[in-house]
Design a protein around this motif. Structure first.
Motif, PDB file in Angstrom:
ATOM      1  N   ASP A   1       0.824  -1.215   0.000  1.00  0.00           N
ATOM      2  CA  ASP A   1       0.000   0.000   0.000  1.00  0.00           C
ATOM      3  C   ASP A   1       0.859   1.266   0.000  1.00  0.00           C
ATOM      4  O   ASP A   1       0.462   2.288  -0.539  1.00  0.00           O
ATOM      5  CB  ASP A   1      -0.899   0.030   1.246  1.00  0.00           C
ATOM      6  N   ALA A   2       1.997   1.207   0.673  1.00  0.00           N
ATOM      7  CA  ALA A   2       2.859   2.390   0.790  1.00  0.00           C
ATOM      8  C   ALA A   2       4.297   1.936   0.975  1.00  0.00           C
ATOM      9  O   ALA A   2       4.544   0.830   1.475  1.00  0.00           O
ATOM     10  CB  ALA A   2       2.436   3.246   1.989  1.00  0.00           C
ATOM     11  N   VAL A   3       5.215   2.788   0.563  1.00  0.00           N
ATOM     12  CA  VAL A   3       6.631   2.459   0.682  1.00  0.00           C
ATOM     13  C   VAL A   3       7.380   3.710   1.133  1.00  0.00           C
ATOM     14  O   VAL A   3       7.079   4.820   0.691  1.00  0.00           O
ATOM     15  CB  VAL A   3       7.194   1.960  -0.673  1.00  0.00           C
ATOM     16  N   ILE A   4       8.353   3.533   2.020  1.00  0.00           N
ATOM     17  CA  ILE A   4       9.234   4.636   2.428  1.00  0.00           C
ATOM     18  C   ILE A   4      10.673   4.237   2.113  1.00  0.00           C
ATOM     19  O   ILE A   4      11.105   3.133   2.463  1.00  0.00           O
ATOM     20  CB  ILE A   4       9.110   4.934   3.939  1.00  0.00           C
TER      21      ILE A   4
ATOM     22  N   VAL B   1      14.754   3.842  -6.250  1.00  0.00           N
ATOM     23  CA  VAL B   1      13.412   4.368  -6.542  1.00  0.00           C
ATOM     24  C   VAL B   1      12.627   3.507  -7.540  1.00  0.00           C
ATOM     25  O   VAL B   1      11.457   3.184  -7.283  1.00  0.00           O
ATOM     26  CB  VAL B   1      13.490   5.852  -6.972  1.00  0.00           C
ATOM     27  N   PRO B   2      13.239   3.074  -8.681  1.00  0.00           N
ATOM     28  CA  PRO B   2      12.446   2.225  -9.595  1.00  0.00           C
ATOM     29  C   PRO B   2      11.974   0.931  -8.931  1.00  0.00           C
ATOM     30  O   PRO B   2      10.813   0.529  -9.103  1.00  0.00           O
ATOM     31  CB  PRO B   2      13.426   1.935 -10.735  1.00  0.00           C
ATOM     32  N   ALA B   3      12.844   0.278  -8.153  1.00  0.00           N
ATOM     33  CA  ALA B   3      12.451  -0.972  -7.478  1.00  0.00           C
ATOM     34  C   ALA B   3      11.333  -0.710  -6.478  1.00  0.00           C
ATOM     35  O   ALA B   3      10.390  -1.501  -6.338  1.00  0.00           O
ATOM     36  CB  ALA B   3      13.654  -1.590  -6.775  1.00  0.00           C
TER      37      ALA B   3
ATOM     38  N   LYS C   1      -1.391  -0.066  -7.124  1.00  0.00           N
ATOM     39  CA  LYS C   1      -1.991   1.089  -7.802  1.00  0.00           C
ATOM     40  C   LYS C   1      -2.434   2.106  -6.744  1.00  0.00           C
ATOM     41  O   LYS C   1      -2.988   1.715  -5.711  1.00  0.00           O
ATOM     42  CB  LYS C   1      -3.216   0.668  -8.605  1.00  0.00           C
ATOM     43  N   GLY C   2      -2.194   3.365  -7.024  1.00  0.00           N
ATOM     44  CA  GLY C   2      -2.654   4.406  -6.103  1.00  0.00           C
ATOM     45  C   GLY C   2      -1.800   4.549  -4.847  1.00  0.00           C
ATOM     46  O   GLY C   2      -2.098   5.385  -3.998  1.00  0.00           O
ATOM     47  N   GLY C   3      -0.750   3.747  -4.730  1.00  0.00           N
ATOM     48  CA  GLY C   3       0.084   3.796  -3.521  1.00  0.00           C
ATOM     49  C   GLY C   3       1.080   4.947  -3.564  1.00  0.00           C
ATOM     50  O   GLY C   3       1.357   5.510  -4.620  1.00  0.00           O
ATOM     51  N   THR C   4       1.615   5.284  -2.396  1.00  0.00           N
ATOM     52  CA  THR C   4       2.562   6.394  -2.287  1.00  0.00           C
ATOM     53  C   THR C   4       3.952   5.887  -1.915  1.00  0.00           C
ATOM     54  O   THR C   4       4.099   5.051  -1.019  1.00  0.00           O
ATOM     55  CB  THR C   4       2.091   7.401  -1.220  1.00  0.00           C
ATOM     56  N   LEU C   5       4.944   6.426  -2.614  1.00  0.00           N
ATOM     57  CA  LEU C   5       6.349   6.209  -2.268  1.00  0.00           C
ATOM     58  C   LEU C   5       6.874   7.505  -1.662  1.00  0.00           C
ATOM     59  O   LEU C   5       6.919   8.539  -2.329  1.00  0.00           O
ATOM     60  CB  LEU C   5       7.144   5.843  -3.526  1.00  0.00           C
ATOM     61  N   ALA C   6       7.239   7.471  -0.381  1.00  0.00           N
ATOM     62  CA  ALA C   6       7.771   8.655   0.304  1.00  0.00           C
ATOM     63  C   ALA C   6       9.283   8.497   0.470  1.00  0.00           C
ATOM     64  O   ALA C   6       9.762   7.437   0.877  1.00  0.00           O
ATOM     65  CB  ALA C   6       7.104   8.811   1.670  1.00  0.00           C
TER      66      ALA C   6
ATOM     67  N   VAL D   1       2.061   7.703  -6.388  1.00  0.00           N
ATOM     68  CA  VAL D   1       2.560   9.027  -5.996  1.00  0.00           C
ATOM     69  C   VAL D   1       3.996   8.902  -5.506  1.00  0.00           C
ATOM     70  O   VAL D   1       4.301   8.018  -4.704  1.00  0.00           O
ATOM     71  CB  VAL D   1       1.685   9.629  -4.861  1.00  0.00           C
ATOM     72  N   LEU D   2       4.850   9.789  -6.000  1.00  0.00           N
ATOM     73  CA  LEU D   2       6.245   9.832  -5.545  1.00  0.00           C
ATOM     74  C   LEU D   2       6.452  11.184  -4.870  1.00  0.00           C
ATOM     75  O   LEU D   2       6.239  12.225  -5.508  1.00  0.00           O
ATOM     76  CB  LEU D   2       7.173   9.678  -6.758  1.00  0.00           C
TER      77      LEU D   2
END
Ligand SMILES: [Zn+2]
Ligand SMILES: [Zn+2]
Length: 332
Positions: free
Chosen positions: A227-230, A239-241, A248-253, A275-276
């Protein structure tokens, strides 16, 4: 007083911090003088020492995860007393009048000062800070245990907030140093399943011990979409990995202040409303909310303690991922 001075940035392998005598600082109007008990060692300190962050003060005393007791009040200090135990974070001061400050986004202030970067920090026996920018520290924690909460903890917490992770969700953490080992405790408190990707086997072991449901290498693909990644590691090639691991729709912070260049991305890694976003500093409200939560959970900090004079050694170990949890300088 004794302090670790950085005269000019250089690779940490050359041990550029000079353990020496400098004049005691004096608290100015609205500031307190703090006798430092402990100061956490943050990756940002490494970016300051090695010059990845442009020098803003020279020489400078690094360190921005400071816990100590107030020794003296400057003029016009109204809310704090001599003897109070306080924490001093990265965000040293904000202007209070720019459009960001007025909108409750002081982390984005146009005219901020930063502890241990634009003003002297806590790799020293004494430091000063504006009274409005220090935090009370729960008495249940020692100085050494509390210090890493002030940046690793608060930034980890803001990263969790900005990642949009919700209770019961799944979260990926890339990098498992000081921030990662604190963020996982908050995430698990929220009943989040945590997947940890990190290159260092000691960090992988710690992640398993701290309840990660899956642990892999830096670019290993986790067994489920998240769902989300930090990303706490300062390496743009992750970042690509990390985008590939997102639902879908998840956020990478991105939780760091510095990152090596991000390679060109295929649009399909971002498409489907992924989202990035970066995480920049924190507001004082983030700090208050996190410290309250940390005492409530309660958060446990894994620390390796070094004497002040060994700041170079602590930073060398940090650079090589050889710290279990957070490194802390014991000052007094
Ligand atoms: Zn401002
Ligand atoms: Zn920091």
């Amino acid at each position: 007083m004794k302090a670790c001075l950085l005269h000019s940035p250089a690779k940490i392998e050359t041990n550029p911090l000079d353990y020496t005598d400098v004049p005691d600082p004096l608290p100015e109007r609205g500031e307190v003088l703090v006798r430092v008990g402990a100061c956490g060692v943050c990756r940002t300190d490494l970016h300051v020492v090695e010059g990845e962050l442009r020098p803003r003060k020279s020489p400078v005393i690094p360190g921005h995860q400071i816990v100590g007791r107030i020794e003296k009040l400057g003029p016009e200090v109204s809310h704090l007393r001599v003897g109070d135990r306080v924490g001093i974070p990265w965000l040293h001061h904000t202007c209070g009048v720019c459009e960001y400050c007025r909108a409750g986004k002081e982390n984005l202030c146009n005219a901020p000062t930063y502890t241990g970067y634009t003003v002297d920090g806590g790799y020293a026996e004494y430091t000063t800070a504006p009274e409005g920018f220090v935090y009370p520290i729960p008495e249940s924690l020692t100085d050494e245990q509390a210090a890493p909460l002030l940046c690793a903890g608060i930034i980890g917490f803001r990263s969790l907030r900005l990642s949009g992770i919700e209770p019961g969700g799944s979260l990926g953490l890339y990098g498992f140093g000081a921030a990662g080992h604190l963020a996982i405790q908050v995430a698990r408190h929220w009943n989040v399943a945590v997947y940890v990707m990190t290159r260092d086997t000691r960090h992988q072991k710690l992640a398993r011990e701290m309840g990660a449901v899956w642990v892999g290498g830096t670019v290993d693909e986790p067994p489920a979409k998240l769902d989300a990644v930090i990303v706490f590691a300062p390496a743009g090639e992750i970042v690509p990995a990390a985008l590939k691991a997102l639902k879908k729709g998840g956020t990478l912070a991105l939780g760091g202040i510095y990152m090596s260049p991000i390679p060109a991305l295929n649009y399909n890694l971002l498409y489907q409303e992924r989202v990035l976003r970066s995480v920049t500093n924190n507001t004082r409200q983030d700090g208050k909310d996190f410290l309250r939560l940390a005492a409530e959970i309660p958060v446990h900090t894994e620390i390796e303690v070094f004497p002040l004079r060994e700041a170079n050694r602590a930073l060398n170990l940090l650079k090589n991922d050889a710290i279990r949890g957070a490194a802390v300088l014991q000052v007094s």
